[in-house]
Design an enzyme around this catalytic site. Structure first.
Site, PDB file in Angstrom:
ATOM      1  N   GLY A 242       0.819  -1.207   0.000  1.00  0.00           N
ATOM      2  CA  GLY A 242       0.000   0.000   0.000  1.00  0.00           C
ATOM      3  C   GLY A 242       0.854   1.260   0.000  1.00  0.00           C
ATOM      4  O   GLY A 242       0.515   2.261  -0.642  1.00  0.00           O
TER       5      GLY A 242
ATOM      6  N   HIS B 104      -1.930  -7.399   2.899  1.00  0.00           N
ATOM      7  CA  HIS B 104      -1.802  -8.005   4.231  1.00  0.00           C
ATOM      8  C   HIS B 104      -2.836  -7.503   5.235  1.00  0.00           C
ATOM      9  O   HIS B 104      -2.897  -7.995   6.365  1.00  0.00           O
ATOM     10  CB  HIS B 104      -0.368  -7.873   4.768  1.00  0.00           C
TER      11      HIS B 104
ATOM     12  N   CYS C 253       3.661   0.505  12.340  1.00  0.00           N
ATOM     13  CA  CYS C 253       4.836   1.092  11.696  1.00  0.00           C
ATOM     14  C   CYS C 253       5.389   2.230  12.533  1.00  0.00           C
ATOM     15  O   CYS C 253       6.576   2.491  12.545  1.00  0.00           O
ATOM     16  CB  CYS C 253       4.486   1.666  10.326  1.00  0.00           C
TER      17      CYS C 253
END
Ligand code: PLP
Length: 386
Positions: A71, A202, A327
């Site tokens: 993405g 994912h 992240c």
């Protein structure tokens, strides 16, 4: 010990049906889809089928789907190439303060190295943005509006239909990061005026390392990755066939199971989890517009505890939850999303993101809710502010 995973917005396990579909492409069907012989022929169709399946979930044309590595790549492609393509003098991009780092850090790159001006729209206490602020931010230099479909930390859904209409009226291309929305709420590209839309495998029970970008027919975008000219010359690099097959299968499952799995079951479980916690724990705040969010996401401020301690305690019990974006968790002192929503640092550091997904049962939810309330009350009893 039983492991209960409540962090589906970070990533999802690969579904057995998805694995089964992709395995032949990791074993016997290993040809290069660009090869002009039997080995290539055998895998070429897999790309077509996958595009058709993704296009069916989005109500678009299969030719409008391009595969990427994730993405993040999809969003980088739109932002950087839109910036490069524009001949405008004082370029401006409009986005929000609560985007994922895939957008925010790309915007910062464009500010630093390309002198592009970026407008970061505010959100209110519930996480909603103002269309009036969006309208008044548009200027002669605006080359792109990039607003996420739904927020990864709070689940708050942005008014993509209305934003699309505003963008179209001003002739400005519109990109949306739909990485969290895809598979959780219906997206109909015939109904919304989105020009570019990013998705990621994912987050929808496919493996990591596969993403896609929808590019509306007639909208201009040139390659970001150059090479052998795959995907009609727009995105080079030998295609990740197992990943592409997986994302296609996940998309077929999204469409098949939508009513039962996503819209109703997850929402019911999320609400019963929240109701349990609201009954058992005093002074708890839900950090979002509860009437306008993804059915699987809950972001809760427990006050007077450190969520990092709660995450560790719950992990010890076998329960996986997070404080926000996976992240960002290593580098951020506290959530930029909650900060933009006007939460104090203390409140943000006492907040937890719980995100549900397939495979969970009511029993898992009640077990987790009991453990969360036990640990919140225990940690509060150690807090000097109690
Ligand atoms: N955008 C949002 C809203 C996300 O939640 C994520 C992943 O957490 C990304 C972008 C990045 O996607 P990927 O991991 O596929 O690069």
């Amino acid at each position: 010990m039983k492991h209960i995973y409540l962090d589906y917005n970070a990533t999802t396990p690969i579904l057995p049906e998805v694995l089964k579909e992709m395995l032949p492409y990791l074993k016997n069907l290993w040809g290069n889809p660009s090869s002009p012989h039997w080995a290539g022929e055998k895998v070429k169709n897999a790309i077509t089928t996958s595009k058709e399946r993704i296009a069916s979930t989005l109500n678009c044309d299969p030719d409008e789907i391009f595969f990427t590595s994730c993405g993040t790549e999809s969003s980088n492609w739109v932002l950087k190439i839109s910036n490069l393509l524009s001949a405008k003098k004082n370029k401006n991009i409009i986005t929000t303060k609560v985007e994922h780092d895939a957008t925010l850090n790309t915007c910062q790159f464009l500010q630093k190295y390309c002198n592009t001006d970026v407008t970061y729209l505010d959100v209110d206490h519930k996480g909603n943005l103002s269309l009036e602020q969006l309208k008044s931010s548009i200027n002669e230099g605006t080359i792109l509006i990039s607003v996420m479909y739904a927020n990864n930390e709070t689940g708050v859904i942005f008014p993509i239909k209305e934003i699309g209409e505003i963008a179209e009226k001003h002739g400005i291309p519109f990109h949306t990061d739909a990485i969290q929305a895809y598979g959780k709420i219906p997206i109909d590209l015939k109904q919304i005026k989105v020009d570019f839309l990013s998705i990621s495998g994912h987050k929808v029970y496919s493996p990591k390392g596969i993403g896609a970008l929808f590019i509306r027919k007639g909208k201009e975008l040139i390659p970001f990755i150059h090479g052998g000219g795959q995907q009609r010359g727009l995105r080079s690099g030998t295609e990740n066939i197992p990943g592409i097959v997986a994302l296609g299968k996940s998309s077929q499952i999204i469409l098949r199971d939508f009513e039962d799995m996503y819209s109703q079951k997850l929402e019911k479980m999320r609400d019963s989890l929240e109701n349990y916690l609201l009954n058992e724990i005093k002074g708890l705040t839900i950090n979002s517009d509860t009437a306008n969010r993804l059915p699987n996401t809950s972001n809760i401020c427990f006050h007077n505890i450190e969520s990092s301690a709660l995450i560790k305690a719950l992990s010890y019990e076998g329960i996986a939850v997070s404080a926000g974006s996976a992240c960002a968790s290593e580098k951020e002192s506290y959530s930029h999303v909650l900060k933009a929503m006007g939460r104090s640092k203390m409140e943000a550091l006492s907040s937890l993101r719980i995100s549900l997904g397939r495979g969970l049962s009511e029993r898992d939810i009640i077990f987790s809710a009991k453990k969360i309330s036990y640990w919140v009350n225990k940690l509060r009893s150690f807090s000097p502010q109690q």
